[in-house]
Design a protein around this motif. Structure first.
Motif, PDB file in Angstrom:
ATOM      1  N   ASP A  79       0.849  -1.197   0.000  1.00 33.98           N
ATOM      2  CA  ASP A  79       0.000   0.000   0.000  1.00 33.98           C
ATOM      3  C   ASP A  79       0.883   1.246   0.000  1.00 33.98           C
ATOM      4  O   ASP A  79       1.412   1.633   1.040  1.00 33.98           O
ATOM      5  CB  ASP A  79      -0.925   0.008   1.227  1.00 33.98           C
ATOM      6  CG  ASP A  79      -1.758   1.280   1.275  1.00 33.98           C
ATOM      7  OD1 ASP A  79      -1.878   1.957   0.222  1.00 33.98           O
ATOM      8  OD2 ASP A  79      -2.281   1.604   2.356  1.00 33.98           O
ATOM      9  N   SER A  81      -0.325   4.154  -0.883  1.00 32.23           N
ATOM     10  CA  SER A  81      -1.278   5.274  -0.924  1.00 32.23           C
ATOM     11  C   SER A  81      -0.815   6.385  -0.010  1.00 32.23           C
ATOM     12  O   SER A  81      -0.008   6.171   0.896  1.00 32.23           O
ATOM     13  CB  SER A  81      -2.654   4.808  -0.436  1.00 32.23           C
ATOM     14  OG  SER A  81      -3.123   3.740  -1.219  1.00 32.23           O
ATOM     15  N   TYR A  83      -2.560   9.379   2.550  1.00 29.16           N
ATOM     16  CA  TYR A  83      -3.778   9.720   3.279  1.00 29.16           C
ATOM     17  C   TYR A  83      -3.492  11.006   4.050  1.00 29.16           C
ATOM     18  O   TYR A  83      -2.431  11.105   4.662  1.00 29.16           O
ATOM     19  CB  TYR A  83      -4.097   8.633   4.316  1.00 29.16           C
ATOM     20  CG  TYR A  83      -4.137   7.207   3.804  1.00 29.16           C
ATOM     21  CD1 TYR A  83      -5.353   6.623   3.457  1.00 29.16           C
ATOM     22  CD2 TYR A  83      -2.980   6.427   3.704  1.00 29.16           C
ATOM     23  CE1 TYR A  83      -5.415   5.295   3.029  1.00 29.16           C
ATOM     24  CE2 TYR A  83      -3.034   5.102   3.264  1.00 29.16           C
ATOM     25  CZ  TYR A  83      -4.252   4.542   2.930  1.00 29.16           C
ATOM     26  OH  TYR A  83      -4.315   3.231   2.506  1.00 29.16           O
ATOM     27  N   ALA A 107      -6.351   2.797   8.213  1.00 29.49           N
ATOM     28  CA  ALA A 107      -7.168   2.862   7.001  1.00 29.49           C
ATOM     29  C   ALA A 107      -7.859   1.511   6.888  1.00 29.49           C
ATOM     30  O   ALA A 107      -7.194   0.489   6.726  1.00 29.49           O
ATOM     31  CB  ALA A 107      -6.294   3.123   5.796  1.00 29.49           C
ATOM     32  N   TYR A 109     -10.590  -0.929   4.911  1.00 27.36           N
ATOM     33  CA  TYR A 109     -11.221  -1.076   3.608  1.00 27.36           C
ATOM     34  C   TYR A 109     -12.321  -2.110   3.705  1.00 27.36           C
ATOM     35  O   TYR A 109     -12.091  -3.246   4.090  1.00 27.36           O
ATOM     36  CB  TYR A 109     -10.194  -1.524   2.570  1.00 27.36           C
ATOM     37  CG  TYR A 109      -9.213  -0.437   2.207  1.00 27.36           C
ATOM     38  CD1 TYR A 109      -9.478   0.441   1.160  1.00 27.36           C
ATOM     39  CD2 TYR A 109      -8.021  -0.273   2.914  1.00 27.36           C
ATOM     40  CE1 TYR A 109      -8.581   1.442   0.810  1.00 27.36           C
ATOM     41  CE2 TYR A 109      -7.122   0.726   2.583  1.00 27.36           C
ATOM     42  CZ  TYR A 109      -7.407   1.576   1.527  1.00 27.36           C
ATOM     43  OH  TYR A 109      -6.520   2.565   1.199  1.00 27.36           O
ATOM     44  N   SER A 178     -17.850   5.184  -2.053  1.00 26.88           N
ATOM     45  CA  SER A 178     -17.521   3.816  -2.468  1.00 26.88           C
ATOM     46  C   SER A 178     -18.042   3.496  -3.865  1.00 26.88           C
ATOM     47  O   SER A 178     -18.095   2.335  -4.256  1.00 26.88           O
ATOM     48  CB  SER A 178     -18.059   2.810  -1.451  1.00 26.88           C
ATOM     49  OG  SER A 178     -19.458   2.876  -1.406  1.00 26.88           O
ATOM     50  N   SER A 208     -14.243  -1.022  -2.769  1.00 27.05           N
ATOM     51  CA  SER A 208     -14.109  -1.128  -1.312  1.00 27.05           C
ATOM     52  C   SER A 208     -14.247   0.258  -0.695  1.00 27.05           C
ATOM     53  O   SER A 208     -13.626   1.200  -1.165  1.00 27.05           O
ATOM     54  CB  SER A 208     -12.718  -1.634  -0.937  1.00 27.05           C
ATOM     55  OG  SER A 208     -12.639  -3.010  -1.090  1.00 27.05           O
ATOM     56  N   LEU A 210     -13.321   3.034   1.778  1.00 27.88           N
ATOM     57  CA  LEU A 210     -12.225   3.450   2.660  1.00 27.88           C
ATOM     58  C   LEU A 210     -12.805   4.180   3.867  1.00 27.88           C
ATOM     59  O   LEU A 210     -13.713   5.013   3.731  1.00 27.88           O
ATOM     60  CB  LEU A 210     -11.272   4.371   1.896  1.00 27.88           C
ATOM     61  CG  LEU A 210     -10.183   5.086   2.700  1.00 27.88           C
ATOM     62  CD1 LEU A 210      -9.237   4.095   3.377  1.00 27.88           C
ATOM     63  CD2 LEU A 210      -9.392   6.025   1.779  1.00 27.88           C
ATOM     64  N   PHE A 246      -7.313  11.274  -0.062  1.00 34.43           N
ATOM     65  CA  PHE A 246      -6.672   9.998  -0.395  1.00 34.43           C
ATOM     66  C   PHE A 246      -6.232  10.019  -1.845  1.00 34.43           C
ATOM     67  O   PHE A 246      -6.980  10.474  -2.716  1.00 34.43           O
ATOM     68  CB  PHE A 246      -7.715   8.895  -0.189  1.00 34.43           C
ATOM     69  CG  PHE A 246      -7.367   7.547  -0.783  1.00 34.43           C
ATOM     70  CD1 PHE A 246      -6.484   6.687  -0.135  1.00 34.43           C
ATOM     71  CD2 PHE A 246      -7.939   7.127  -1.978  1.00 34.43           C
ATOM     72  CE1 PHE A 246      -6.192   5.430  -0.669  1.00 34.43           C
ATOM     73  CE2 PHE A 246      -7.654   5.873  -2.516  1.00 34.43           C
ATOM     74  CZ  PHE A 246      -6.772   5.030  -1.855  1.00 34.43           C
ATOM     75  N   ASN A 248      -4.805   6.981  -4.310  1.00 36.51           N
ATOM     76  CA  ASN A 248      -4.534   5.543  -4.314  1.00 36.51           C
ATOM     77  C   ASN A 248      -3.093   5.246  -4.711  1.00 36.51           C
ATOM     78  O   ASN A 248      -2.589   5.765  -5.701  1.00 36.51           O
ATOM     79  CB  ASN A 248      -5.486   4.842  -5.297  1.00 36.51           C
ATOM     80  CG  ASN A 248      -5.313   3.347  -5.290  1.00 36.51           C
ATOM     81  OD1 ASN A 248      -4.899   2.761  -4.280  1.00 36.51           O
ATOM     82  ND2 ASN A 248      -5.626   2.714  -6.401  1.00 36.51           N
TER      83      ASN A 248
END
Ligand SMILES: *[C@@H]1O[C@H](CO)[C@@H](O)[C@H](O)[C@H]1NC(C)=O
Length: 314
Positions: A79, A81, A83, A107, A109, A178, A208, A210, A246, A248
């Motif tokens: 991950d 990502s 945030y 985080a 999911y 989502s 999914s 978050l 966020f 990704n």
């Protein structure tokens, strides 16, 4: 192993037996007055944010690959990502606003959600909450914003924070959209307005969901605690301006694996991948790529915003 998570999931299992995954962060990568989503490229127009995840992030970030070239401070090396949230501040003994120490950023999911139709797309950037909001009545219910003392029932005051100190942690929750159109990368929350049970709008598919869960440790910052209005604020104002952002950075492979988590009937679903097991932690050390740009000091960020407001009327 996952005592904390199982407890949280336990309360949700009654509603849903589908699996979720979770990535934990023990500290921020940095505090900085940038916002690549809302103020791309700017080092003077954003309030102070607290960042978690890939240090590939700068004020200019727009792609997953920039994050995947970086180093994360999360426990799952697959991950990458990033945030971020407005920095939570307290007033210290000298009257200076300082960031409240973090206990844990998680985080989640797909906690308690339906099966996902598509993986979280590469390059997806999204926001939850509203940085301009300052009252409870105008909160977006879809974002599920809450501030509470973990495991205690303490009412909130007019600034939206609990009216007495917490025995353990001050915790906050935030839910992201989502539904996604994987071509345009536009997002939306599921809603009864699109069908029952709650559906995605036409042209979007479900991914999914978050959810941010942040626990702050107030015991060192405010050892004497408080009663009444909490001596706390967010860099954007009171608790009601709560929001999160966020970008990704999950590898494409792991984003695909995550779709499976939403179909499996188990509690926690580990996402292992090319970069390692779900709890392997990367061996790299994250660092701010642009330490000379912007500021991580709250007072400095306020001064910069002030100058900007005065000087930007051209
Ligand atoms: C954000 O909140 C402000 C203040 O309540 C409101 O005027 C604005 O319409 C909100 N924005 C969105 C996108 O809901």
């Amino acid at each position: 192993m996952f005592c904390g998570s199982v407890l949280i999931a336990g309360t949700l299992l009654a509603r849903s037996a589908l699996a979720y995954t979770q990535v934990n962060f023990n500290q921020p990568i940095f505090y900085k007055n940038i916002d690549p989503l809302v103020f791309p490229g700017s080092y003077t127009t954003s309030h102070l944010h607290t960042f978690f995840g890939s240090d590939g992030v700068t004020a200019h970030t727009t792609t997953s690959s920039e994050l995947q070239a970086g180093c994360t401070n999360g426990e799952n090396p697959n991950d990458l990502s990033v945030y971020w949230v407005p920095t939570l501040l307290y007033k210290d003994a000298e009257g200076v606003f300082k960031p409240v120490p973090l206990s844990r950023f998680s985080a989640y999911y797909n906690l308690g959600q339906d099966p996902a139709e598509v993986p979280i797309p590469q390059n997806l950037m999204m926001l939850a909450g509203n940085a301009s909001n300052q009252a409870s009545g105008t909160l977006d219910p879809s974002a599920g914003i809450q501030w509470f003392c973990e495991g205690q029932d303490v009412p909130v005051g007019t600034n939206g924070f609990p009216t007495s100190t917490c025995n353990t942690h001050l915790q906050t929750l935030l839910l992201f959209p989502s539904c996604v159109n994987d071509q345009t990368l536009k997002t939306a929350y599921k809603s009864a307005g699109y069908g029952t049970p709650n559906r995605c709008p036409e042209g979007m598919k479900s991914m999914s969901q978050l959810r941010f869960s942040i626990r702050y440790d107030l015991r060192k910052a405010l050892p004497a605690g408080w009663t009444g209005e909490a001596p706390l604020k967010l860099a954007c104002g009171n608790a009601y301006c709560s929001h999160g952002d966020f970008i990704n950075g999950w590898t494409e492979e792991s984003a695909m694996t995550m779709v499976d988590t939403t179909r499996e009937k188990r509690v926690f679903y580990p996402i292992d991948g090319t970069f390692g097991g779900y709890k392997d932690r990367p061996t790299c050390k994250p660092a701010d790529k642009e330490p000379e740009l912007g500021t991580s000091d709250y007072d400095e960020s306020v001064k910069t915003l002030g100058k900007r407001a005065w000087g930007s009327r051209v």
